[in-house]
Design an enzyme around this catalytic site. Structure first.
Site, mmCIF file in Angstrom:
data_model
loop_
_atom_site.group_PDB
_atom_site.id
_atom_site.type_symbol
_atom_site.label_atom_id
_atom_site.label_comp_id
_atom_site.label_asym_id
_atom_site.label_seq_id
_atom_site.Cartn_x
_atom_site.Cartn_y
_atom_site.Cartn_z
ATOM 1 N N GLU A 56 0.808 -1.219 0.000
ATOM 2 C CA GLU A 56 0.000 0.000 0.000
ATOM 3 C C GLU A 56 0.842 1.269 0.000
ATOM 4 O O GLU A 56 0.435 2.297 -0.558
ATOM 5 C CB GLU A 56 -0.919 0.009 1.235
ATOM 6 C CG GLU A 56 -1.953 -1.104 1.263
ATOM 7 C CD GLU A 56 -3.096 -0.871 0.293
ATOM 8 O OE1 GLU A 56 -3.486 0.289 0.104
ATOM 9 O OE2 GLU A 56 -3.589 -1.861 -0.279
ATOM 10 N N ASP A 74 -8.052 6.298 -8.310
ATOM 11 C CA ASP A 74 -8.655 4.979 -8.519
ATOM 12 C C ASP A 74 -10.179 5.031 -8.427
ATOM 13 O O ASP A 74 -10.835 3.989 -8.348
ATOM 14 C CB ASP A 74 -8.100 3.967 -7.512
ATOM 15 C CG ASP A 74 -8.458 4.314 -6.065
ATOM 16 O OD1 ASP A 74 -8.981 5.422 -5.828
ATOM 17 O OD2 ASP A 74 -8.205 3.475 -5.182
ATOM 18 N N THR A 79 -7.557 8.442 -0.410
ATOM 19 C CA THR A 79 -7.130 7.222 0.257
ATOM 20 C C THR A 79 -6.192 7.638 1.375
ATOM 21 O O THR A 79 -5.279 8.434 1.154
ATOM 22 C CB THR A 79 -6.401 6.281 -0.719
ATOM 23 O OG1 THR A 79 -7.316 5.861 -1.733
ATOM 24 C CG2 THR A 79 -5.849 5.064 -0.003
#
Length: 271
Positions: A56, A74, A79
């Protein structure tokens, strides 16, 4: 990164070893202890956090990721944090709501109306321009870091471990479940964790049903790769091919160290 509606499966209850087991060979006792550990053993959990962070965040320092936040394009909005909470998928909203429950008036509380509005989209409306700065500021608060830990465990880690134990898979299999839930969530879509598992079950039986663990985990990874390739943002399958599959091929079902793997071309090692 998708929110999970309900906990999966149920944890198996550990059966205490009888007193006379102390007379068993040391190797047998060690095997029993290893089998009982599970990914929820603190040392194994630390390994899991590092491996996920390698994928990640390209770093083993997962604790440095509490302050992380960006839009990675995305389709999930921002995020952020130690597990990739997303503004577009509900889990970031759940996190900030929980944080506000335990610490009213925190620096992120004012964004709750905006987080509710952008849920399900990639919009930043009502979040820009200061949300990212305030997220980093919140990450300096021990209560916010604890809130991230709490939501990671509630939504991702505990359901994965519980389902893994129910299926009779060991530490590596439980980690495979965890990494899949982190990336795919557990919604009703075909690429969610529950449907990846369902796809694997159509090919092989888990140990709880008398199946071979390695055969079943290979089937699970095959299903995981299929799911990843359905979405451009997840189409690089190296976190399976050059990490989880490597551990499985070596027969390291207990995820014992030392561990060596690659993700997205970067090499990692845990001694």
């Amino acid at each position: 990164m998708l929110a999970i509606g309900a906990l999966l499966g149920s944890a198996l209850i550990a059966v205490p070893v009888a007193a006379h087991a102390t007379t068993a060979p040391a190797s047998t006792a060690q095997t029993v202890a290893a089998a009982a550990a599970g990914l929820d053993d603190p040392a194994k959990k630390e390994i899991a956090m590092k491996i996920v962070s390698s994928a990640e965040n390209s770093s083993l320092d997962w604790k440095a990721q509490y302050k992380y936040i960006e839009d990675i394009d995305d389709g999930r909005g921002y995020t952020a944090g130690i597990i990739g909470f997303c503004s577009g998928t509900g889990d970031m909203l759940d996190l900030v709501e929980y944080y506000t429950q335990i610490k009213p008036g925190n620096v992120l509380a004012k964004y709750l109306p905006a987080l509710r509005r952008v849920d399900g989209s990639d919009s930043h409306a009502g979040l820009d321009p200061n949300f990212t700065k305030d997220w980093a500021k919140a990450a300096q608060d021990a209560d916010f870091r604890k809130a991230q830990d709490h939501e990671r465990d509630r939504v991702y880690f505990n359901p994965a471990v519980n389902q893994g134990k129910a299926d009779g898979v060991g530490v590596l299999g439980q980690f495979m479940y965890y990494d899949a839930i982190v990336m795919h969530g557990d919604g009703g879509d075909s690429t969610s964790f529950r449907n990846i598992r369902k796809r694997a079950l159509s090919k092989a039986k888990p140990p709880s049903q008398g199946g071979n663990e390695t055969t079943y985990l290979n089937a699970f990874l095959d299903a995981r790769v299929w799911a990843m390739k359905q979405e451009e943002a997840h189409s690089d399958t190296s976190r399976v091919d050059t990490a989880q599959r490597v551990f499985l091929k070596k027969g390291n079902l207990n995820l014992n160290t030392p561990l060596d793997w690659k993700v997205y071309g970067d090499s990692f090692h845990i001694g």
